[in-house]
Design a protein around this motif. Structure first.
Motif, PDB file in Angstrom:
ATOM      1  N   ARG A   1       0.856  -1.178   0.000  1.00 36.12           N
ATOM      2  CA  ARG A   1       0.000   0.000   0.000  1.00 36.12           C
ATOM      3  C   ARG A   1       0.901   1.240   0.000  1.00 36.12           C
ATOM      4  O   ARG A   1       1.896   1.271   0.739  1.00 36.12           O
TER       5      ARG A   1
ATOM      6  N   LEU B   1       1.954   2.703   3.316  1.00 35.13           N
ATOM      7  CA  LEU B   1       2.811   1.798   4.083  1.00 35.13           C
ATOM      8  C   LEU B   1       4.220   1.762   3.508  1.00 35.13           C
ATOM      9  O   LEU B   1       5.204   1.626   4.235  1.00 35.13           O
TER      10      LEU B   1
ATOM     11  N   ALA C   1       5.977   4.697   4.779  1.00 37.47           N
ATOM     12  CA  ALA C   1       6.368   4.468   6.172  1.00 37.47           C
ATOM     13  C   ALA C   1       7.608   3.575   6.251  1.00 37.47           C
ATOM     14  O   ALA C   1       8.522   3.843   7.039  1.00 37.47           O
ATOM     15  N   LEU C   2       7.645   2.537   5.426  1.00 43.05           N
ATOM     16  CA  LEU C   2       8.815   1.647   5.420  1.00 43.05           C
ATOM     17  C   LEU C   2      10.085   2.431   5.085  1.00 43.05           C
ATOM     18  O   LEU C   2      11.125   2.263   5.720  1.00 43.05           O
TER      19      LEU C   2
ATOM     20  N   THR D   1      11.019   4.715   7.967  1.00 40.09           N
ATOM     21  CA  THR D   1      11.553   3.922   9.073  1.00 40.09           C
ATOM     22  C   THR D   1      12.980   3.466   8.757  1.00 40.09           C
ATOM     23  O   THR D   1      13.832   3.427   9.645  1.00 40.09           O
TER      24      THR D   1
ATOM     25  N   PHE E   1      15.320   6.197   9.614  1.00 37.05           N
ATOM     26  CA  PHE E   1      15.538   6.305  11.052  1.00 37.05           C
ATOM     27  C   PHE E   1      16.521   5.243  11.544  1.00 37.05           C
ATOM     28  O   PHE E   1      17.472   5.541  12.257  1.00 37.05           O
ATOM     29  N   PHE E   2      16.281   4.000  11.149  1.00 35.68           N
ATOM     30  CA  PHE E   2      17.102   2.916  11.689  1.00 35.68           C
ATOM     31  C   PHE E   2      18.490   2.851  11.057  1.00 35.68           C
ATOM     32  O   PHE E   2      19.380   2.194  11.592  1.00 35.68           O
TER      33      PHE E   2
ATOM     34  N   GLN F   1       7.816  -7.036  -4.413  1.00 32.13           N
ATOM     35  CA  GLN F   1       6.690  -7.855  -3.962  1.00 32.13           C
ATOM     36  C   GLN F   1       6.216  -7.452  -2.573  1.00 32.13           C
ATOM     37  O   GLN F   1       5.686  -8.287  -1.835  1.00 32.13           O
ATOM     38  N   GLY F   2       6.413  -6.194  -2.255  1.00 35.92           N
ATOM     39  CA  GLY F   2       5.834  -5.676  -1.014  1.00 35.92           C
ATOM     40  C   GLY F   2       6.755  -5.687   0.186  1.00 35.92           C
ATOM     41  O   GLY F   2       6.379  -5.228   1.257  1.00 35.92           O
ATOM     42  N   TYR F   3       7.975  -6.213   0.029  1.00 33.53           N
ATOM     43  CA  TYR F   3       8.893  -6.251   1.169  1.00 33.53           C
ATOM     44  C   TYR F   3       9.678  -4.941   1.263  1.00 33.53           C
ATOM     45  O   TYR F   3       9.849  -4.230   0.278  1.00 33.53           O
TER      46      TYR F   3
ATOM     47  N   TYR G   1      15.063  -2.049   2.374  1.00 27.67           N
ATOM     48  CA  TYR G   1      16.258  -2.065   3.235  1.00 27.67           C
ATOM     49  C   TYR G   1      16.493  -3.449   3.831  1.00 27.67           C
ATOM     50  O   TYR G   1      17.587  -3.992   3.726  1.00 27.67           O
TER      51      TYR G   1
ATOM     52  N   GLY H   1      17.230  -4.564   6.586  1.00 27.05           N
ATOM     53  CA  GLY H   1      18.482  -4.648   7.346  1.00 27.05           C
ATOM     54  C   GLY H   1      18.267  -5.195   8.747  1.00 27.05           C
ATOM     55  O   GLY H   1      17.192  -5.065   9.320  1.00 27.05           O
TER      56      GLY H   1
END
Lengths: 263, 240
Positions: free
Chosen positions: A59, A62, A65-66, A69, A72-73, A255-257, A260, A262
């Protein structure tokens, strides 16, 4: 002002009125916010899939957001943070094979003719044989290989440290670009890796597993072992290596993953 | 005569009601992730008592083959879960509300009385302030569990970069088991919580939405008090 005047204009609320009023306000707010939450959830659940490109299948909000994120990480990433290593005896004798994309769908592959192709620019590329790679200093690692599915296995790999390889072939300037792309010879499986993970001291181009040459199903003759990533990034049977400032295509990110992925 | 008694601060109510849907989404998306490697169960002498989870369960909730989707939801809502939890903890610490939440020395003994009372074994009502002893333990525990979920979650999420957290959790496997067990704990908490709230009744439930409870006081004593209070006020006003 006299208190009697105030009483005429505005009578103090009785307890019952106060209770009623506060019930009304708080439950009104409660249901309004609750409704807002439901609407927000429905919006997210029904939000359109992102435009298929380098990443896909998630989506759109999302995916945003990934990516945020990830940023950030990434702050926590350091070459001093090493994946835990184990004594060789702890390594699995039977190493799990989870996927053969790019291997079993390549019937024409002949290991004798294999050479690693490193793309220098649009025209030029370097072709490196497995013997040349094996002549470089060898690095061994026994670590806990982690799959995005949730399983893990202690495995023993050996090969040349990717950073050593890049230095030896004077690719270090090229590797300053943001990303490295790796693909199988038939281009059916491909990953993108950001520079930090590429240069991590535990990232190796592996040609040995449990002290023997890598078997076909594990990515002979040369595969990537990158302990700072999930298994999906540990590409088997490397065919082509390239460098870019934009994200190279990535099989599972399509495929939606998370791109990163990590650790 | 009725009287309004303040019970729950706005921030406590806010974080409580935000947490409910957020945690639901976390558990739901967590199931998508767990399904991809559903290794856990409870067995005695190699006889499987419970398998987490049986096929019918996955089917009923449409869990299978949604790992990527689960991760995407999980890694967005983890932020809300964390920020909301942090807000509650910070508020509870700085406002001093923790004094009414954290178990006291006699809480564990008293909690036993609460249990016996709730199971209708004992008639005497155990002391009840804002929270009774059993509530103090349960509500403090659930906060610790939330912190545990964040810590073990981070340990699984970044086991290399946050290796010390992973080590603290007893390693990758153990962290994943705790993370899972805590989730089962939330579900059990939820069942008992709902039951207790239903039994406690409207006044108690309302206080978590509107913040106050209505208590009955004896009217005469109350009125005298207010009268003297008014008099005192008039006197001080007059003297100025």
């Amino acid at each position: 002002m006299k208190p009697t005047d105030q009483n005429k204009t505005k009578k103090p609320l009785t307890i019952e009125q106060k209770i009623k009023r506060r019930n009304f306000i708080s439950f009104g707010a409660f249901f309004a916010l609750g409704g807002g939450a439901v609407a927000g959830w429905k919006w997210l659940l029904n939000s359109p899939e992102e435009n298929a490109g380098i990443t896909g299948g998630a989506r759109a909000p999302l995916r945003r957001a990934l990516n945020k994120t990830e940023l950030f990480f990434r702050n926590f990433f350091s070459n001093n943070h090493l994946a835990k290593t184990y004594p060789k005896e702890r390594a699995a004798k039977i190493v799990r094979v989870n996927s053969l994309i790019g291997i079993k769908d390549d019937k024409d592959f002949d290991i004798k003719n294999w050479k690693l192709e490193v793309k220098i620019d649009r025209k030029e590329s370097l072709k490196i044989s497995i013997e040349e790679i094996k002549a470089l200093p060898k690095t061994e690692i026994v670590f806990d290989f982690k799959c995005v599915e949730g399983w893990d296995q202690i495995q023993h790999w050996a090969g040349v440290k990717l950073s050593d390889f890049l230095l030896h072939y004077k690719l270090d300037a090229l590797a300053e670009k943001n990303y490295m792309g790796l693909e199988t010879p038939n281009g059916k499986y491909y990953v993108g890796l950001e520079r930090d993970s590429v240069l991590h001291p535990q990232t190796i181009l592996a040609y040995e597993m449990n002290g023997k040459p890598i078997t076909n199903d594990h990515g002979a003759p040369l595969r990537l072992i990158i302990p700072v990533k999930y298994g999906i990034k540990n590409l088997k049977r490397i065919g082509v290596m390239s460098f870019s400032n934009q994200r190279p295509r990535d099989y599972w990110a399509e495929q939606g993953y998370d791109y990163y992925s990590g650790l | 005569m009725k009287e309004i008694k303040e019970k729950h601060a706005l921030l406590m109510r806010w974080t409580h009601w935000v947490n409910f849907p957020v945690l639901t989404v976390m558990i739901w998306s967590g199931l998508f992730i767990y399904w991809a490697n559903d290794a856990y169960g409870i067995s005695i002498f190699s006889f499987t008592l419970i398998k987490f989870f049986p096929e019918w369960f996955y089917k009923y909730f449409h869990i299978p083959h949604r790992l990527a989707e689960g991760m995407a939801f999980h890694f967005l809502f983890m932020w809300f879960f964390f920020i909301n939890g942090l807000l509650y903890i910070a508020y509870t610490l700085f406002s001093g509300a923790w004094r009414e939440l954290v178990p006291k020395r006699n809480s564990f003994k008293e909690a036993w009385q609460v249990l016996l009372h709730d199971l209708h074994i004992r008639k005497t009502t155990p002391p009840q302030k804002k929270y009774n002893a059993a509530q103090r333990i349960a509500y403090s525990a659930i906060i610790l569990m939330g912190a545990g979920s964040v810590i073990t979650g981070l340990a699984i999420y970044k086991p290399v970069q946050l290796y010390w957290l992973c080590w603290l959790c007893g390693g990758y496997h153990f962290a994943r088991i705790i993370h899972f067990a805590l989730t089962i704990g939330y579900v059990l908490f939820f069942v008992i919580h709902i039951l207790q709230v239903a039994l406690a009744g409207w006044n108690n439930f309302r206080s978590v939405v509107s913040g106050f409870e209505v208590i009955e006081t004896e009217p005469q004593i109350r009125e005298e008090k207010t009268l003297t209070a008014n008099n005192a006020e008039n006197e001080t006003n007059g003297s100025k």
